[in-house]
Design a protein around this motif. Structure first.
Motif, short mmCIF file in Angstrom:
data_model
loop_
_atom_site.label_atom_id
_atom_site.label_comp_id
_atom_site.label_asym_id
_atom_site.label_seq_id
_atom_site.Cartn_x
_atom_site.Cartn_y
_atom_site.Cartn_z
N GLU A 1 42.31 112.24 39.40
CA GLU A 1 42.19 112.01 37.97
C GLU A 1 41.08 111.01 37.66
O GLU A 1 40.34 111.16 36.68
N ASP A 2 40.97 109.98 38.50
CA ASP A 2 39.89 109.00 38.33
C ASP A 2 38.53 109.66 38.54
O ASP A 2 37.56 109.35 37.84
N GLU A 3 38.47 110.56 39.50
CA GLU A 3 37.23 111.29 39.78
C GLU A 3 36.85 112.17 38.59
O GLU A 3 35.67 112.25 38.24
N LEU A 4 37.82 112.81 37.96
CA LEU A 4 37.55 113.64 36.78
C LEU A 4 36.93 112.79 35.68
O LEU A 4 35.90 113.16 35.11
N TYR A 5 37.55 111.68 35.36
CA TYR A 5 37.04 110.80 34.32
C TYR A 5 35.62 110.34 34.66
O TYR A 5 34.71 110.43 33.84
N ALA A 6 35.41 109.87 35.87
CA ALA A 6 34.10 109.37 36.29
C ALA A 6 33.04 110.48 36.27
O ALA A 6 31.89 110.25 35.88
N TYR A 7 33.43 111.68 36.69
CA TYR A 7 32.50 112.80 36.75
C TYR A 7 32.01 113.18 35.34
O TYR A 7 30.82 113.38 35.12
N ILE A 8 32.95 113.26 34.42
CA ILE A 8 32.57 113.60 33.04
C ILE A 8 31.72 112.49 32.43
O ILE A 8 30.70 112.75 31.80
N GLU A 9 32.10 111.25 32.63
CA GLU A 9 31.32 110.12 32.11
C GLU A 9 29.90 110.12 32.68
O GLU A 9 28.93 109.92 31.96
N ALA A 10 29.78 110.35 33.98
CA ALA A 10 28.46 110.35 34.63
C ALA A 10 27.60 111.53 34.20
O ALA A 10 26.38 111.50 34.38
N SER A 11 28.22 112.55 33.63
CA SER A 11 27.49 113.76 33.24
C SER A 11 27.02 113.75 31.79
O SER A 11 26.33 114.67 31.36
N LYS A 12 27.33 112.71 31.05
CA LYS A 12 26.99 112.67 29.62
C LYS A 12 25.50 112.79 29.36
O LYS A 12 25.10 113.33 28.34
N ASP A 13 24.67 112.29 30.24
CA ASP A 13 23.22 112.38 30.06
C ASP A 13 22.57 113.34 31.05
O ASP A 13 21.34 113.36 31.17
N LEU A 14 23.37 114.11 31.76
CA LEU A 14 22.86 115.04 32.75
C LEU A 14 22.14 116.20 32.09
O LEU A 14 22.63 116.77 31.11
N GLN A 15 20.98 116.53 32.60
CA GLN A 15 20.21 117.66 32.07
C GLN A 15 20.53 118.93 32.84
O GLN A 15 20.64 118.90 34.06
N PHE A 16 20.66 120.02 32.13
CA PHE A 16 20.88 121.33 32.72
C PHE A 16 19.62 121.75 33.47
O PHE A 16 18.51 121.61 32.97
N GLU A 17 19.81 122.24 34.70
CA GLU A 17 18.69 122.74 35.49
C GLU A 17 19.21 123.86 36.38
O GLU A 17 20.08 123.65 37.23
N TRP A 18 18.66 125.06 36.19
CA TRP A 18 19.08 126.21 36.99
C TRP A 18 18.94 125.91 38.47
O TRP A 18 17.93 125.38 38.90
N GLY A 19 19.98 126.21 39.23
CA GLY A 19 19.95 126.06 40.68
C GLY A 19 20.20 124.65 41.17
O GLY A 19 20.34 124.42 42.37
N GLN A 20 20.27 123.68 40.26
CA GLN A 20 20.54 122.30 40.62
C GLN A 20 21.74 121.76 39.85
O GLN A 20 22.70 121.29 40.44
N ASN A 21 21.65 121.81 38.53
CA ASN A 21 22.71 121.33 37.64
C ASN A 21 22.94 122.31 36.51
O ASN A 21 22.75 121.98 35.34
N ASP A 22 23.32 123.53 36.84
CA ASP A 22 23.68 124.48 35.80
C ASP A 22 25.20 124.46 35.65
O ASP A 22 25.89 123.73 36.36
N CYS A 23 25.74 125.23 34.72
CA CYS A 23 27.17 125.17 34.44
C CYS A 23 28.02 125.45 35.67
O CYS A 23 28.99 124.75 35.95
N SER A 24 27.65 126.46 36.43
CA SER A 24 28.45 126.84 37.59
C SER A 24 28.39 125.79 38.69
O SER A 24 29.42 125.44 39.28
N LEU A 25 27.19 125.31 38.99
CA LEU A 25 27.06 124.30 40.04
C LEU A 25 27.69 122.98 39.63
O LEU A 25 28.26 122.27 40.47
N TRP A 26 27.62 122.66 38.35
CA TRP A 26 28.25 121.43 37.85
C TRP A 26 29.76 121.50 38.06
O TRP A 26 30.37 120.56 38.58
N ALA A 27 30.37 122.63 37.69
CA ALA A 27 31.81 122.80 37.88
C ALA A 27 32.17 122.85 39.37
O ALA A 27 33.15 122.24 39.81
N ALA A 28 31.37 123.56 40.16
CA ALA A 28 31.64 123.67 41.60
C ALA A 28 31.52 122.32 42.30
O ALA A 28 32.29 122.03 43.22
N ALA A 29 30.57 121.51 41.89
CA ALA A 29 30.41 120.19 42.51
C ALA A 29 31.65 119.33 42.25
O ALA A 29 32.09 118.58 43.13
#
Length: 131
Positions: free
Chosen positions: A7-35
């Protein structure tokens, strides 16, 4: 199986992603969820996909080459699906747009090309997978 204190990891992950930029093959929706799944389960789903495509067309081609028509089918191969009504915090969800995201209870989060991290009501999602 989820790690202790996921649960702590979920909170931290979402907080750390607030300024994350979408990038195909690096940080797209699927890879973000899979990570996130990798982080809380110790799996290595992302390693099979990250860096192997750089745009939507190439991502779709890679999925087809691996026998998947879309992200939903990839998620089906990784985790058991469940009704969105039964989705709980830490589960993976499928937005109406086809994007994969992470359930945080009433809201789910998605990484989008247009706006970065966004939320939607979980009940508006099409499908969920238990993690």
């Amino acid at each position: 199986m989820r790690i202790e204190h996921w649960e702590d990891e979920l909170y931290a992950y979402i907080e750390a992603s607030k300024d994350l930029q979408f990038e195909w093959g690096q940080n797209d929706c699927s890879l973000w969820a899979a990570a996130f799944v990798d982080n809380i389960t110790g799996s290595s789903i992302v390693n099979d996909w990250r860096g192997l495509y750089g745009d939507e067309d190439t991502a779709n081609l890679l999925m087809l080459e691996r026998g998947f028509a879309n992200c939903e089918m990839v998620a089906d191969s990784i985790a058991p699906s469940k009704s969105v009504k039964m989705a709980s915090r830490g589960d993976i969800v499928l937005h109406q747009s086809g994007a994969l995201g992470i359930c945080d209870g009433r809201k789910s989060f998605f990484l989008t090309p247009e706006k970065g991290l966004v939320s939607a009501l979980t009940v508006t999602c099409k499908k969920a997978w238990g993690i």
